[in-house]
Structures are given as structure tokens and as C-alpha cells.
Design an enzyme around this catalytic site. Structure first.
Site, short mmCIF file in Angstrom:
data_model
loop_
_atom_site.label_atom_id
_atom_site.label_comp_id
_atom_site.label_asym_id
_atom_site.label_seq_id
_atom_site.Cartn_x
_atom_site.Cartn_y
_atom_site.Cartn_z
N CYS A 208 -10.74 18.03 -40.01
CA CYS A 208 -11.53 18.02 -41.24
C CYS A 208 -11.41 19.38 -41.95
O CYS A 208 -11.24 20.42 -41.29
CB CYS A 208 -12.99 17.72 -40.92
N CYS A 211 -13.59 22.42 -40.92
CA CYS A 211 -13.48 22.78 -39.50
C CYS A 211 -12.07 23.18 -39.09
O CYS A 211 -11.77 23.28 -37.90
CB CYS A 211 -13.95 21.61 -38.64
N CYS A 236 -13.11 17.28 -30.18
CA CYS A 236 -14.21 16.69 -30.95
C CYS A 236 -14.94 15.62 -30.15
O CYS A 236 -16.01 15.19 -30.54
CB CYS A 236 -13.68 16.07 -32.24
#
Length: 242
Positions: A208, A211, A236
Site C-alpha cells: 500500500c 506503508c 501483513c
């Protein structure tokens, strides 16, 4: 001030013969998976490893469905890369979105960018935007594929070709488990595989947008993922089986 020297795509190191052997093995792995299971799904992030698998699926014509997790916080380059890949291979990639209620619940508790506050909030965001959508995307499947490699991180050094995804009760395959970074990029250059634009800007690993950052030369290739967290585990939660 001197600009930092960021990661760059490595030079080709495999010979044509070595690459041919690896390519043959990869296609055999995909064909084997397709012969054993009837509903196989591949989660693609559109980054380098996943593009290699996508290309091999297309070449082998293995019956494997592709999907991507449209988290709502991806780089625009990643969103555009989905269409580029679909057009290049003449395929359709399913887009799996998070539930609006899950996103709102995260925002209500932590704030839009609350994941910067620590591991708990980061896991909550990934849970809403990635893990729950992945679970939904894999409903009804009897096997799924990832682009994980042993070389990528300390949490993947014992990665195998095949494993049981205990959390979902289905088979899980890592067709590139024994490939290194040079193998990946030699294949991409040789087969003229589309390259995610962020790889050309110093991003070896792409997630993302808030991040993920560029990685300096000499840093671990996943150092740009959740860089504000002091941890050897840059995950994650997608690949935690239990």
C-alpha cells in the site's frame, strides 16, 4: 546534499540455459498444481515475482484464476498496472475490495492513518484491507498460489513449494520459493514481462502507498515495508497459516 542511492533492478546473471531450466521447472510446477486441483486462485500484487508467475501461467495455459486485493490505499501505479497486465496477456484479474464497514470501524478506532502508531493498529488495518478480503477471495477454492521466495525475509527461509494453509483448510503453493532476485529479473528481461513502474524508482517490494517507501542500496529488500516498525518480520498477516 547528495541524493540517496536507491535500489535498482539487478543485472542479468543467469545464462540462457540456466534460465530455460528454471522456466521449464516453473511451468511444470504450475501444470502439476492444475492437474491436482480444480479451483486454483493466484493472489497477484502486480510486483515482480507475481508478474513472473502471471507470465508463466499465460505461457503454460494452466487453469488458474487471478485476483488482486484492491485495498483502497494502493499507489496509482499499481492500479494502472492491473490494466496493463490484463491488456498484455488478454486476461481478466478479479479485483477484491474490503468491506466499507470494516474500513470505517478501523478509522473510528485508530484514525485514517492510525497504522503508523504501532504493530496492533497496523495489523488491524491489514486485517480490514487485506486479510478479510483474501479470505473472501479464496472461498470455494481448493488451492492458492503466492509469489513468496525464501530469500525475501527471515520469516520465509524455510518456505516450501507446497504447504497446507491451516487457516483456510486448503493447499497453498509458492512456485518461486527457491528463486533468487537475479532469477526473477533475468526472467522478466528475457520474456519481456511488463514491469511495475515503481520498480524503476527504487521500490523492490510494493504494498500500500502509505506503508511502502523506496529502499537504499544495501538495505534489505523488504526494508521499505512498514519501515517505522522495529521488527525483523515485515509481514501483513496474509501468509500466517494459523
Amino acid at each position: 546534499m547528495i541524493a540517496p542511492d536507491f535500489w535498482s533492478i539487478p543485472d542479468r546473471k543467469l545464462t540462457s540455459t540456466e534460465l530455460a531450466e528454471k522456466t521449464t521447472t516453473l511451468k511444470q510446477r504450475l501444470t502439476e498444481i492444475a492437474s491436482r486441483f480444480s479451483d486454483i486462485r493466484f493472489a497477484t500484487s502486480l510486483a515482480a515475482e507475481d508478474m513472473v508467475i502471471t507470465d508463466a501461467i499465460a505461457q503454460s495455459k494452466a487453469n488458474i484464476q487471478l485476483f488482486t486485493l484492491a485495498t483502497g490505499r494502493l499507489h496509482q501505479e499499481t492500479v494502472d498496472m492491473t490494466k496493463t497486465t490484463e491488456n498484455h496477456y488478454g486476461i481478466s484479474i478479479a479485483k477484491v475490495y474490503p468491506e466499507e464497514s470494516d474500513i470505517q470501524a478501523f478509522i473510528d478506532q485508530y484514525g485514517m492513518n492510525g497504522f503508523y502508531d504501532g504493530e496492533v493498529a497496523k495489523k488491524a488495518c491489514c486485517g480490514a484491507r487485506k486479510i478479510k478480503p483474501l479470505n473472501a477471495a479464496l472461498l470455494g477454492a481448493d488451492a492458492w498460489l503466492t509469489g513468496q521466495r525464501r530469500e525475501q525475509s527471515t520469516t520465509r527461509v524455510e518456505l516450501n513449494f507446497e504447504e497446507l494453509d491451516d487457516a483456510r483448510g486448503i493447499a497453498k503453493f509458492n512456485p518461486l520459493f527457491d528463486w533468487n532476485e537475479s532469477d526473477i529479473w533475468t526472467y522478466i528481461k528475457q520474456e519481456d514481462v511488463p514491469i511495475h513502474p515503481l520498480h524503476l524508482k527504487g521500490y523492490p517490494s510494493i504494498g500500500c502507498e502509505p506503508c511502502t517507501r523506496q529502499v537504499k542500496q544495501g538495505e534489505d529488500i523488504r526494508a521499505g515495508r512498514w519501515w517505522w516498525l522495529q521488527s525483523d518480520s515485515k509481514e501483513c498477516g496474509l501468509h500466517i497459516n494459523k
